[in-house]
Write an enzyme that holds these catalytic residues in place. Sequence first.
Site: not given
Length: 447
Positions: A158, A236
């Site tokens: 994003d 992540y």
Amino acid sequence: MPKEVSGVHLLDSEFIASLQSEVANLQAKVMELEAENAKLSSQLSNCQCLQMEKKVEAASVNYNSSVEECKKLETSKAEREPKKVQAQTGYNTRTMNHHHRRYIALKVMYFGKRFYGFASEAHMDPTVESEIFKAFEKTRLLVGDKKELQYSRCGRTDKGVSSVGQVIALFVRSNLKGSGDNNGSPGEIVFNEQHEGEIDYVRVLNRVLPSDIRILGWCPVPVGFSARFNCLRREYKYFFWRGNLNLLSMESAGTKFVGEHDFRNFCKMDAVNVHNYRRHVTSFEIFPTDVRYDGDQLWAFKIKGSAFLWHQVRCMVAVVFMIGQGLESPNVIDMLLDTDRTARKPQYSMAPEFPLVLQFCEFENVKFTCSSDAGEALHRHLVNECRSYQLQAAIFHEALVSCLPISRDQSSVSSGKTKKKASHVPLISRPTEPSYEERRAKFNSKA
């Protein structure tokens, strides 16, 4: 004297008569030529070639323009055309079709603060992907049209999200000899895994990329390899300051995510394109870093899984933060994962995007390398970037210590009144979003 004068008058009259006769003959000749010209024009008027020529002349320049004006027009046109092509494509990849090419994977690092996400389909600039393709054009590494590159990316991070392990794959130009079998595509394909004598892709691309994007390594991969679908595991990291968070409760909550679950209440739902919301999280860890500031310590989540939904990591982290603040019980995760019991997602804000990093993408038999020269240059660049951001932090710290001293007790008081905390509404009691079934029904009714 009169006779002489009379002779002169006689000579002049004879000369004038002679001229008049010449003029009459010329006029007669002109009339004959005009008549002949009219006859020929009448015959040519029916000729299709002449009609086509007139159409072409009418569509180009004016017949009465001078030759110099025509030349100026052609020169101006020639000067404009190359600029127009350059603005659209950078360079003509068709002229590169004779070059050999090979299919490779590239490992990409980027600092996402100034980018509108990784993928360029968002129609917002700049994106990481758009900057990478500008570098490909500047270095003339692309061969053929973009649709022939077989381009793929591992993830669509994003806006504001960073990565030190993003992976892309595509066809690029090669210095090595091809196999002679290109199946009608531009450039012979290099199938071997040879590195010696090949273009130093890392060094070449890093020389033209902006400072917040770097290629960390490259690897030859089989044709048909997909950076998205061949990825075995993604990892992540999400950084945060410990503050007063209850780390034991957060750790207990994180373990509830491990395993295969339906994560529709922990993502931004795309009911049009995504129909399966089951994902497998292999680990959810919390650990400290060695970074400290102002008596606080920087910690991080490490989250691993085969694949993740849109905004899944930020939604999971947001709920864990509520638990760490004592606003929710770890059991709320069990309730949200039970989609029979909680069919509609409660409304809550995601965790901020800036601390999130795509850390690692794992593939089978893919080992990224770079030359020693490229590695040294990359190391120097990253060290300089770290120093630069440390200097910026030092400047902000100077501003902090230079401002008026305000005690921690006074900071919570404004005009003699205690600052009120925003009341927390339990997640299960909040307004909910439409369920997947409701979204699909609405979409089908419109379709």
